[in-house]
Scaffold this active site. Sequence first.
Site, short mmCIF file in Angstrom:
data_model
loop_
_atom_site.label_atom_id
_atom_site.label_comp_id
_atom_site.label_asym_id
_atom_site.label_seq_id
_atom_site.Cartn_x
_atom_site.Cartn_y
_atom_site.Cartn_z
N LYS A 23 0.85 -1.21 0.00
CA LYS A 23 0.00 0.00 0.00
C LYS A 23 0.88 1.25 0.00
O LYS A 23 0.66 2.16 -0.79
CB LYS A 23 -0.88 0.02 1.25
CG LYS A 23 -1.57 1.36 1.52
CD LYS A 23 -2.47 1.30 2.74
CE LYS A 23 -1.71 1.53 4.01
NZ LYS A 23 -1.41 2.96 4.31
N ASN A 24 1.88 1.27 0.87
CA ASN A 24 2.65 2.50 1.04
C ASN A 24 3.68 2.74 -0.07
O ASN A 24 4.34 3.77 -0.09
CB ASN A 24 3.33 2.51 2.41
CG ASN A 24 2.29 2.56 3.52
OD1 ASN A 24 1.11 2.84 3.25
ND2 ASN A 24 2.67 2.25 4.73
N CYS A 117 -4.83 6.80 9.73
CA CYS A 117 -5.00 6.18 11.05
C CYS A 117 -4.73 7.21 12.16
O CYS A 117 -3.73 7.92 12.12
CB CYS A 117 -4.01 5.03 11.20
SG CYS A 117 -4.29 3.75 9.97
N ARG A 122 0.37 13.55 13.77
CA ARG A 122 0.72 13.43 12.34
C ARG A 122 0.63 14.77 11.60
O ARG A 122 -0.09 14.92 10.61
CB ARG A 122 -0.14 12.36 11.67
CG ARG A 122 -0.04 11.02 12.37
CD ARG A 122 -0.77 9.94 11.66
NE ARG A 122 0.03 9.39 10.53
CZ ARG A 122 -0.44 8.42 9.74
NH1 ARG A 122 -1.67 7.96 9.90
NH2 ARG A 122 0.32 7.95 8.78
N ASP A 277 23.61 18.08 -39.62
CA ASP A 277 22.19 17.77 -39.38
C ASP A 277 21.69 18.30 -38.05
O ASP A 277 20.49 18.43 -37.84
CB ASP A 277 21.97 16.24 -39.42
CG ASP A 277 22.12 15.69 -40.83
OD1 ASP A 277 22.20 14.45 -40.98
OD2 ASP A 277 22.17 16.50 -41.77
N ARG A 369 9.46 11.98 -42.30
CA ARG A 369 10.44 11.12 -42.97
C ARG A 369 11.53 10.67 -42.00
O ARG A 369 12.09 9.60 -42.12
CB ARG A 369 11.09 11.88 -44.15
CG ARG A 369 10.27 11.95 -45.41
CD ARG A 369 11.01 12.69 -46.51
NE ARG A 369 12.41 12.30 -46.52
CZ ARG A 369 13.39 13.20 -46.42
NH1 ARG A 369 13.13 14.49 -46.28
NH2 ARG A 369 14.66 12.81 -46.43
C1 EPZ Z 1 3.99 6.58 6.57
O1 EPZ Z 1 3.27 7.50 7.37
C2 EPZ Z 1 3.07 5.39 6.39
N1 EPZ Z 1 1.87 5.80 5.72
C3 EPZ Z 1 2.74 4.79 7.75
O2 EPZ Z 1 1.95 3.62 7.56
C4 EPZ Z 1 4.07 4.37 8.41
O3 EPZ Z 1 3.78 3.84 9.69
C5 EPZ Z 1 4.99 5.57 8.52
O4 EPZ Z 1 5.19 6.17 7.22
C6 EPZ Z 1 6.35 5.21 9.06
O5 EPZ Z 1 6.93 4.23 8.23
C7 EPZ Z 1 1.87 5.95 4.37
O6 EPZ Z 1 2.89 5.78 3.72
C8 EPZ Z 1 0.60 6.35 3.72
P1 EPZ Z 1 6.15 9.79 8.91
P2 EPZ Z 1 3.80 9.03 7.52
O7 EPZ Z 1 5.98 11.10 8.22
O8 EPZ Z 1 4.42 9.47 6.27
C9 EPZ Z 1 6.26 12.94 12.48
C10 EPZ Z 1 0.02 2.32 7.68
O9 EPZ Z 1 -0.58 1.71 8.58
N2 EPZ Z 1 6.10 13.96 11.46
O10 EPZ Z 1 7.37 9.00 8.63
O11 EPZ Z 1 2.68 9.84 8.04
C11 EPZ Z 1 5.02 12.08 12.60
O12 EPZ Z 1 4.06 12.72 13.40
C12 EPZ Z 1 0.57 3.70 7.94
O13 EPZ Z 1 0.22 1.87 6.53
C13 EPZ Z 1 6.08 15.30 11.83
O14 EPZ Z 1 6.21 15.62 13.02
O15 EPZ Z 1 4.90 8.85 8.65
C14 EPZ Z 1 5.52 10.80 13.17
O16 EPZ Z 1 5.63 10.95 14.57
C15 EPZ Z 1 0.42 4.11 9.38
N3 EPZ Z 1 5.92 16.24 10.88
C16 EPZ Z 1 6.92 10.70 12.57
O17 EPZ Z 1 7.26 12.01 12.09
C17 EPZ Z 1 5.76 15.92 9.56
O18 EPZ Z 1 5.63 16.83 8.73
C18 EPZ Z 1 7.03 9.73 11.39
O19 EPZ Z 1 6.01 10.07 10.47
C19 EPZ Z 1 5.77 14.55 9.21
C20 EPZ Z 1 5.95 13.59 10.17
#
Ligand code: EPZ
Length: 394
Positions: A23-24, A117, A122, A277, A369
């Site tokens: 998915k990711n 989720c 986030r 050319d 051509r």
């Molecule tokens: C991706 O989420 C995945 N989702 C998550 O999978 C996965 O758990 C996660 O990466 C870590 O591998 C998708 O790819 C759609 P992060 P993402 O940005 O991108 C903080 C599943 O079940 N952070 O690496 O949201 C954040 O709050 C899902 O498939 C900031 O503070 O994860 C977190 O504490 C769940 N500011 C940490 O970084 C930001 O701008 C890691 O988040 C971005 C993130």
Amino acid sequence: MPAALLVSKSPPLCGELTVHGAKNSVLPILAATLLCRTPCVLHNCPDILDVTHTLQILRHLGCSCERSGSTLSIDPRGFAENAVPPALAGSMRASSLFLGALLARTGAAALTLPGGCPIGARPIDYHLQAFRALGASAEEEGGTVRCRADRLHGARLRLPGPSVGATENAMLAALGADGCTTIENAACEPEIADLGAFLCACGADLRGAGTPRIEIEGGALTLRRAAPASCAGVIEVLGQCGCRIRCGHDTISIHRQGPLTACRPVTARPYPGFPTDAMPVLLAAQLGAQGKTSFTETIFENRFLYVQELQKLGAKLSQDGRTVRLQGAEPLHAARLHAGDLRGGAALVLGAMQAEGESTIFGVKHIQRGYDNLEAALQSAGARLKTVEIPIKV
Ligand code: EPZ
């Protein structure tokens, strides 16, 4: 109707299962198809709600999306809109990746804050920080994120944390920037490498995806199945025009931030000299260059048939025997042009691509051509041109 699962006590599992596509990985790749100018076919795509919702976003933006089993066909040529519907944006976290893709493609993006989720706050502050470093304005107000950039520029980014989404969004936005971007402290999850592999397969000049340091050449043109060794004369002149050229075994990547600068006077000579050319096409490309230069032909006495046609666009060209002098960066306007030979016809196309308005080029058979579907090739790189039938006057 909402569903529920009824689950009972079960014996230890055994047998054989096939793991479906990640998915990711598929979600950022689907967002990245917005950066393509030709159809994409993606295999081993899971049939899951987040993919369904992402396809609905792509369709809303004007792309056509078809599924056949686990294969998705995305045609981004109908892309026409750059706001993601709030309900779809709020259905998953990955909708945030359309910010980077839309910013790179159109210079603007609007998105309600992504869903996903509820496993933490986030925020997307790292994402917005990356966009700002690339020259965009990026604000979150009332639950909606708005980004805008007249022109994105390369930057040295260091993410505060190895965020997967922020890394992916920075990669996508950087592809629309002029110049080189480095992303330090990048996330290294396998999905980052998958996104990088997809982007490279689409012609991006990108290195290090899946490692903490990623390099991206935005605003580039990469030629595949090229033969750098036999184009040395042309590559040398393009370097004089301010292009940054990177050659691989069979690739040539050309980068230029801003207009070209005039090359030194060019004289066509037998190989390995500058090829006759390539002269018409280079001359046409120089119409947008800043400065003066000249082109001298030593092979064919009638090579400059196309010069008088380029002058109809407003090009400042003067011919003296076998030498044409050029004053570049003059404003060009649309005109009705007539191709009289193969390379001259290609030169007219390049000249018209720099002119305000829509030009008409007759004598397309000359171009057909020697160029295999020049229209589709240039369209895939962002050029705006199409072939139309001209009714024969009876
Ligand atoms: C991706 O989420 C995945 N989702 C998550 O999978 C996965 O758990 C996660 O990466 C870590 O591998 C998708 O790819 C759609 P992060 P993402 O940005 O991108 C903080 C599943 O079940 N952070 O690496 O949201 C954040 O709050 C899902 O498939 C900031 O503070 O994860 C977190 O504490 C769940 N500011 C940490 O970084 C930001 O701008 C890691 O988040 C971005 C993130």
